[in-house]
Design an enzyme around this catalytic site. Structure first.
Site, PDB file in Angstrom:
ATOM      1  N   ASP A 155      41.065  49.646  48.319  1.00  0.00           N
ATOM      2  CA  ASP A 155      41.846  49.644  47.089  1.00  0.00           C
ATOM      3  C   ASP A 155      40.981  50.304  46.016  1.00  0.00           C
ATOM      4  O   ASP A 155      39.886  49.815  45.688  1.00  0.00           O
ATOM      5  CB  ASP A 155      42.214  48.206  46.693  1.00  0.00           C
ATOM      6  CG  ASP A 155      43.093  48.163  45.449  1.00  0.00           C
ATOM      7  OD1 ASP A 155      43.005  49.097  44.621  1.00  0.00           O
ATOM      8  OD2 ASP A 155      43.854  47.183  45.295  1.00  0.00           O
ATOM      9  N   TYR A 177      47.694  53.994  36.187  1.00  0.00           N
ATOM     10  CA  TYR A 177      47.792  53.710  34.746  1.00  0.00           C
ATOM     11  C   TYR A 177      46.460  53.269  34.161  1.00  0.00           C
ATOM     12  O   TYR A 177      46.363  53.050  32.964  1.00  0.00           O
ATOM     13  CB  TYR A 177      48.876  52.659  34.458  1.00  0.00           C
ATOM     14  CG  TYR A 177      48.796  51.425  35.333  1.00  0.00           C
ATOM     15  CD1 TYR A 177      47.902  50.413  35.043  1.00  0.00           C
ATOM     16  CD2 TYR A 177      49.592  51.297  36.462  1.00  0.00           C
ATOM     17  CE1 TYR A 177      47.809  49.295  35.858  1.00  0.00           C
ATOM     18  CE2 TYR A 177      49.506  50.187  37.280  1.00  0.00           C
ATOM     19  CZ  TYR A 177      48.618  49.187  36.976  1.00  0.00           C
ATOM     20  OH  TYR A 177      48.518  48.093  37.786  1.00  0.00           O
ATOM     21  N   LYS A 178      45.435  53.122  35.019  1.00  0.00           N
ATOM     22  CA  LYS A 178      44.121  52.722  34.507  1.00  0.00           C
ATOM     23  C   LYS A 178      43.350  53.992  34.116  1.00  0.00           C
ATOM     24  O   LYS A 178      43.665  54.620  33.128  1.00  0.00           O
ATOM     25  CB  LYS A 178      43.412  51.870  35.556  1.00  0.00           C
ATOM     26  CG  LYS A 178      44.129  50.517  35.740  1.00  0.00           C
ATOM     27  CD  LYS A 178      43.611  49.678  36.882  1.00  0.00           C
ATOM     28  CE  LYS A 178      44.403  48.364  36.945  1.00  0.00           C
ATOM     29  NZ  LYS A 178      44.246  47.657  38.213  1.00  0.00           N
ATOM     30  N   PHE A 205      41.235  41.474  43.783  1.00  0.00           N
ATOM     31  CA  PHE A 205      42.276  41.132  42.805  1.00  0.00           C
ATOM     32  C   PHE A 205      43.272  40.180  43.470  1.00  0.00           C
ATOM     33  O   PHE A 205      43.709  40.447  44.596  1.00  0.00           O
ATOM     34  CB  PHE A 205      42.968  42.426  42.379  1.00  0.00           C
ATOM     35  CG  PHE A 205      43.847  42.314  41.171  1.00  0.00           C
ATOM     36  CD1 PHE A 205      43.292  42.108  39.917  1.00  0.00           C
ATOM     37  CD2 PHE A 205      45.223  42.428  41.275  1.00  0.00           C
ATOM     38  CE1 PHE A 205      44.101  42.020  38.790  1.00  0.00           C
ATOM     39  CE2 PHE A 205      46.040  42.342  40.150  1.00  0.00           C
ATOM     40  CZ  PHE A 205      45.477  42.134  38.910  1.00  0.00           C
ATOM     41  N   ARG A 212      35.530  41.865  29.226  1.00  0.00           N
ATOM     42  CA  ARG A 212      35.398  43.145  29.939  1.00  0.00           C
ATOM     43  C   ARG A 212      35.406  44.319  28.969  1.00  0.00           C
ATOM     44  O   ARG A 212      36.206  44.347  28.033  1.00  0.00           O
ATOM     45  CB  ARG A 212      36.577  43.375  30.886  1.00  0.00           C
ATOM     46  CG  ARG A 212      36.718  42.419  32.000  1.00  0.00           C
ATOM     47  CD  ARG A 212      37.662  42.984  33.060  1.00  0.00           C
ATOM     48  NE  ARG A 212      38.994  43.339  32.544  1.00  0.00           N
ATOM     49  CZ  ARG A 212      39.976  43.808  33.306  1.00  0.00           C
ATOM     50  NH1 ARG A 212      39.764  44.018  34.592  1.00  0.00           N
ATOM     51  NH2 ARG A 212      41.154  44.096  32.792  1.00  0.00           N
TER      52      ARG A 212
HETATM   53  C1  LIG Z   1      45.319  46.714  38.593  1.00  0.00           C
HETATM   54  C2  LIG Z   1      45.258  46.217  39.989  1.00  0.00           C
HETATM   55  C3  LIG Z   1      46.422  45.849  40.680  1.00  0.00           C
HETATM   56  C4  LIG Z   1      47.776  45.878  40.007  1.00  0.00           C
HETATM   57  O1  LIG Z   1      48.777  46.191  40.897  1.00  0.00           O
HETATM   58  P1  LIG Z   1      50.246  46.630  40.451  1.00  0.00           P
HETATM   59  O2  LIG Z   1      51.033  46.425  41.674  1.00  0.00           O
HETATM   60  O3  LIG Z   1      50.160  48.059  40.017  1.00  0.00           O
HETATM   61  O4  LIG Z   1      50.659  45.748  39.312  1.00  0.00           O
HETATM   62  C5  LIG Z   1      46.295  45.450  41.993  1.00  0.00           C
HETATM   63  N1  LIG Z   1      45.090  45.394  42.619  1.00  0.00           N
HETATM   64  C6  LIG Z   1      43.947  45.727  41.963  1.00  0.00           C
HETATM   65  C7  LIG Z   1      42.649  45.656  42.677  1.00  0.00           C
HETATM   66  C8  LIG Z   1      44.008  46.133  40.636  1.00  0.00           C
HETATM   67  O5  LIG Z   1      42.887  46.434  39.981  1.00  0.00           O
END
Ligand SMILES: *Cc1c(COP(=O)(O)O)cnc(C)c1O
Length: 396
Positions: A183, A208-209, A112, A355
């Site tokens: 992660d 939150y996912k 990400f 997705r």
């Molecule tokens: C959803 C997601 C994030 C989002 O990070 P926030 O700091 O909570 O906004 C970061 N890294 C990955 C791999 C994600 O899937």
């Protein structure tokens, strides 16, 4: 097999098929009452006494222990707070400090973007010579060598759902003397994870996912227990202090997982998460995974049969895939908007990825078929090709 399908516990609008739990999980029943209770009975009535009497101060570790169960991690090895980006910064900075003689942070191009920004920002703040090496996901294993300080990977790719083998990469990382940081943003609550068994040093994730904590619910960090006492902490807030209420001038780091706390926790949001995590008490991650694969296979075969213009963007082998299925299509954005207009909610990631999160807790085979039939109609009749679907919104 215990029943995985628990849709009656969720508050999802009747006319919606929700295929976006990989981005924001839906609300559970009872959450509204819980937030109301915390606001009126705890904050409202107890005011500042709530920190002790309602155990707000212990909440980040208490909730961490609920997540530890889902991830098969040790008790008191996970703490909640801030966002994933902050937790990642903390984990990565502690990780590089454990390998001062090495210069590479290894990651992959499927990560990400936020994770890459965090890593590069951290590197830019260091006086030592460190480099972020970004390779293709399939080249990760061959790129781990003894120049690598930290392997930092997101297990499940946010775009195509490709999943790394957590155990074999962790083992390889350790055999080269490097530190492993996972992660688990798209893994926690989606695929079985055995953190303790993996022996990885650090992990982070969000809630939150798949964990349904609601928009803005805090991130989490895992530190392998044998490292907690001596790990360095680069964001030093008062709640990471061993004795925060001594208010001393010098920072003395906590010798528990509290060391990764920073500041005042978001009590109301975390209460929502704490309640939402109850649903996992009798969920077997293995059963959930099995059901997820079953639904995903139906989804893929039906889409390929009915929508020949779409190209599968996820790995075909279910064991190389997380809990989402993606299809590529040039006008994918407009197709997703047309789907949403019909109550089928997925999302879009640039440049052309549609997705679909497959979450067996609240999705049935029937929902999957409804979604595919709608997709088929939109494509066959070109319903996506309309001004109102083509125009990009701020959040895709
Ligand atoms: C959803 C997601 C994030 C989002 O990070 P926030 O700091 O909570 O906004 C970061 N890294 C990955 C791999 C994600 O899937």
């Amino acid at each position: 097999m215990v029943e995985i399908y628990k849709k009656s516990l969720f508050d999802i609008p009747k006319d919606i098929v929700y295929l976006d739990g990989n981005s924001l999980g839906p609300v559970l029943k009872g959450i509204e009452e819980e937030s109301h209770r915390v606001i009126s009975k705890e904050w409202g009535k107890k005011l500042i006494k709530g920190w002790n009497e309602s155990r707000w101060m212990a909440q980040p570790v208490r909730v961490g222990n609920k997540i530890a169960k889902i991830l098969n991690a040790e008790k008191d090895s996970i703490v909640l707070g801030e966002t994933l980006a902050v937790k990642l910064y903390q984990a990565l900075s502690a990780a590089i400090d454990l390998r001062k003689d090495r210069s590479i942070i290894l990651t992959d191009s499927g990560n990400f973007p936020s994770d890459l920004y965090v890593a590069q920002g951290l590197i830019d703040n260091q006086s030592r010579d460190l480099k972020l090496k970004v390779v293709d996901p399939e080249d990760i294993k061959s790129s781990i060598d003894d120049s690598v300080a930290v392997v930092m990977l997101t297990q499940v790719d946010y775009r195509n759902g490709r999943m790394h083998d957590l155990d074999s990469i962790t083992n390889l990382c350790h055999s080269c003397g490097a530190i492993m940081l996972w992660d688990l943003a798209h893994s926690a609550g989606a695929v079985p994870v055995y953190l303790t068994k993996s022996r990885c040093e650090f992990a982070v994730g969000c809630t939150y996912k798949y964990l349904n904590g609601g928009p803005g619910s805090p991130g989490f960090i895992y530190v392998r227990p044998d490292l907690i006492k001596n790990c360095s902490t680069r964001i030093r807030g008062w709640l990471g202090h061993k004795y925060p209420f001594d208010f001393s001038r010098e920072f003395e780091q906590a010798d528990t997982i509290d060391v990764m706390r920073v500041g005042t926790p978001p009590v109301i949001q975390m209460s929502i998460l704490e309640k939402a995590l109850d649903i996992w008490e009798d969920v077997s991650m293995e059963d959930l995974r099995e059901k997820c694969i079953e639904l995903s296979e139906i989804f893929i075969s039906q889409v390929e049969k009915r929508c020949p213009d779409l190209e599968l963007a996820s790995p075909r082998d279910p064991f190389l895939r997380g809990s989402q299925v993606s299809f590529a299509f040039k006008e994918g954005y407009a197709v997703i908007q047309a789907l949403i207009d019909q109550g089928i909610i997925g999302d879009f990631r640039a440049p052309n990825i549609m997705r679909f999160g497959i979450t067996p807790l609240y999705l049935s085979e029937n929902d999957i078929l409804t979604a595919v039939k709608c997709l088929e109609k939109i494509l066959k009749e070109g319903l996506w090709n309309s001004e109102r679907f083509l125009k990009r919104k701020l959040v895709t």
